[in-house]
Design an enzyme around this catalytic site. Structure first.
Site, short mmCIF file in Angstrom:
data_model
loop_
_atom_site.label_atom_id
_atom_site.label_comp_id
_atom_site.label_asym_id
_atom_site.label_seq_id
_atom_site.Cartn_x
_atom_site.Cartn_y
_atom_site.Cartn_z
N GLY A 45 66.38 56.41 64.39
CA GLY A 45 65.00 56.75 64.06
C GLY A 45 64.02 56.37 65.16
CB SER A 46 63.80 53.54 67.46
OG SER A 46 63.40 52.68 66.41
CB SER A 86 64.13 48.67 69.06
OG SER A 86 64.77 48.08 67.95
CB SER A 88 64.71 46.11 63.84
OG SER A 88 65.62 46.49 64.87
CB THR A 91 68.53 48.39 68.12
OG1 THR A 91 68.03 48.54 66.79
CG2 THR A 91 69.60 49.42 68.38
NE ARG A 134 65.79 57.09 56.32
CZ ARG A 134 66.18 55.94 55.80
NH1 ARG A 134 66.45 54.91 56.60
NH2 ARG A 134 66.31 55.79 54.49
CD GLU A 211 69.00 57.31 59.40
OE1 GLU A 211 68.64 56.13 59.29
OE2 GLU A 211 68.70 58.01 60.39
CG HIS A 227 76.09 81.92 73.89
ND1 HIS A 227 76.33 83.06 74.62
CD2 HIS A 227 74.75 81.86 73.71
CE1 HIS A 227 75.18 83.65 74.91
NE2 HIS A 227 74.20 82.95 74.36
CE LYS A 318 71.24 48.98 63.30
NZ LYS A 318 69.80 49.15 63.16
C1 F6R Z 1 66.97 53.45 59.74
C2 F6R Z 1 67.07 54.27 60.95
C3 F6R Z 1 68.10 53.93 61.98
C4 F6R Z 1 67.52 52.94 63.02
C5 F6R Z 1 68.55 52.59 64.10
C6 F6R Z 1 67.97 51.72 65.19
O1 F6R Z 1 65.88 53.85 58.96
O2 F6R Z 1 66.35 55.23 61.08
O3 F6R Z 1 68.52 55.12 62.60
O4 F6R Z 1 66.38 53.51 63.62
O5 F6R Z 1 69.64 51.95 63.49
O6 F6R Z 1 67.30 50.62 64.68
P1 F6R Z 1 65.85 50.29 65.23
O7 F6R Z 1 65.01 51.50 64.95
O8 F6R Z 1 65.39 49.10 64.46
O9 F6R Z 1 65.99 50.02 66.69
#
Ligand code: F6R
Length: 322
Positions: A45-46, A86, A88, A91, A134, A211, A227, A318
């Site tokens: 999502g980031s 990111s 969070s 990541t 996301r 998701e 194609h 994770k």
């Molecule tokens: C969860 C989501 C995931 C996170 C990914 C990376 O809602 O969208 O795809 O975005 O796991 O984590 P972040 O965004 O915290 O770096």
């Protein structure tokens, strides 16, 4: 028993307001010196904001590269502006890519709600926490845009922003279309298509179905799907798949023709749903395209009696990697 325990509906409904707030977050932040390449490093999502940026400024002389990996490419140098995005801030791929960019002396800006990235970043834009990454697309995209504008790398006209906010503010329209498409999809796997320019929008639909609705979904783009992927339709069934075309007023005439003919060809094997982006400016069209999909994925989750917010399998994975 309520299914939407964390009120994802409200978060999606508030998206126009999120974009408005997000537009202010880069205020006063600029990067000086020569910038001849842009890299957006992030995951999930980031990262998708990077794809959207690439589409939005496709006419610019400055290329955008999206890195979903542990290292930035070798061409990254002191004239590259690297955004480490990111939500969070924890990541591992993004942190590692950020470190590799610093080692290459790139200019950098982190966009994060905190975490390790927030602590280690030389320059960071702090975004509000408490959302699913996301669901924070506005917070993840607009600060990047803001820094590029403030640094003189791109120009975004006020009327583009105004139109986008106005288009998105008609939330009920997006909700209605999203709900209708979710009903149509039912238990089938959605296959989402758009022009190459809007392929990131189609990709966002796919990942939101994954998701939010916890369902398999796939995307591809025109003309490339003509194609290869189109041949696969020979052996698929209406009961298993449904095709969704995202159409845009600026799709070129050959793309329109390809979409029309493709629809005719595949209609015997799948139902085809069409969605039209809204607005004059590309920014509105990208985000309106996304907004339909966000609601469609939400209503598909409800139809499947699934809470749209948690993504336990991503969290568990994770943890296991730690
Ligand atoms: C969860 C989501 C995931 C996170 C990914 C990376 O809602 O969208 O795809 O975005 O796991 O984590 P972040 O965004 O915290 O770096």
């Amino acid at each position: 028993m309520p299914i939407d325990n964390s009120n994802m509906l409200k978060v999606i409904e508030d998206f126009p307001q999120q974009c408005k707030t997000a537009l202010e977050l880069a205020k006063g932040m600029s990067v000086s010196g020569k910038i001849d390449k842009i890299v957006v490093a992030g995951m999930g999502g980031s990262a998708v904001g990077g794809d959207l940026l690439k589409a939005y400024i496709h006419n610019s002389n400055i290329p955008v590269f999206v890195v979903r990996d542990y290292k930035v490419p070798n061409f990254v140098d002191e004239n590259t502006l690297v955004f480490a995005v990111s939500y969070s801030g924890n990541t591992e791929e993004t942190i590692s890519a950020y470190e590799s960019a610093i080692n290459k002396k790139a200019k950098s800006v982190a966009v994060t709600s905190g975490g390790k990235l927030g602590e280690m970043a030389k320059r960071a834009i702090k975004i509000p926490s408490g959302l699913q990454p996301r669901a924070a697309l506005g917070y993840l995209f607009f600060p990047v845009l803001g820094v590029l504008v403030n640094s003189g790398v791109i120009d975004v006209k006020g009327k583009e922003i105004e139109e986008m906010l106005d288009v998105l503010s008609k939330t009920d329209e997006f909700k209605g279309v999203g709900e209708r498409i979710a009903k149509k999809i039912g238990a089938r796997t959605p296959l989402i298509y758009a022009s190459e320019l809007l392929s990131a929008t189609a990709y966002r639909w796919k990942t939101q179905f994954n998701e939010n609705s916890k369902t398999a979904a796939f995307h591809h783009a025109f003309p490339e799907m003509n194609h290869n992927e189109i041949v696969g339709y020979q052996r698929i069934n209406k009961s298993d798949f449904i095709a969704i075309f995202i159409r845009d007023k600026d799709d070129n005439e050959r793309i329109i023709k390809r979409m029309d003919i493709t629809k005719e060809i595949i209609s015997s094997r799948v139902d085809v749903e069409e969605v039209f982006t809204k607005g004059e400016y590309l920014l509105s069209r990208i985000f309106s395209g996304i907004y339909y999909g966000d609601f469609a994925s939400y209503y598909l989750a409800l139809a499947n009696k699934i809470d749209p917010t948690p993504v336990a399998v991503i969290e568990n994975l994770k943890k296991r990697l730690k």
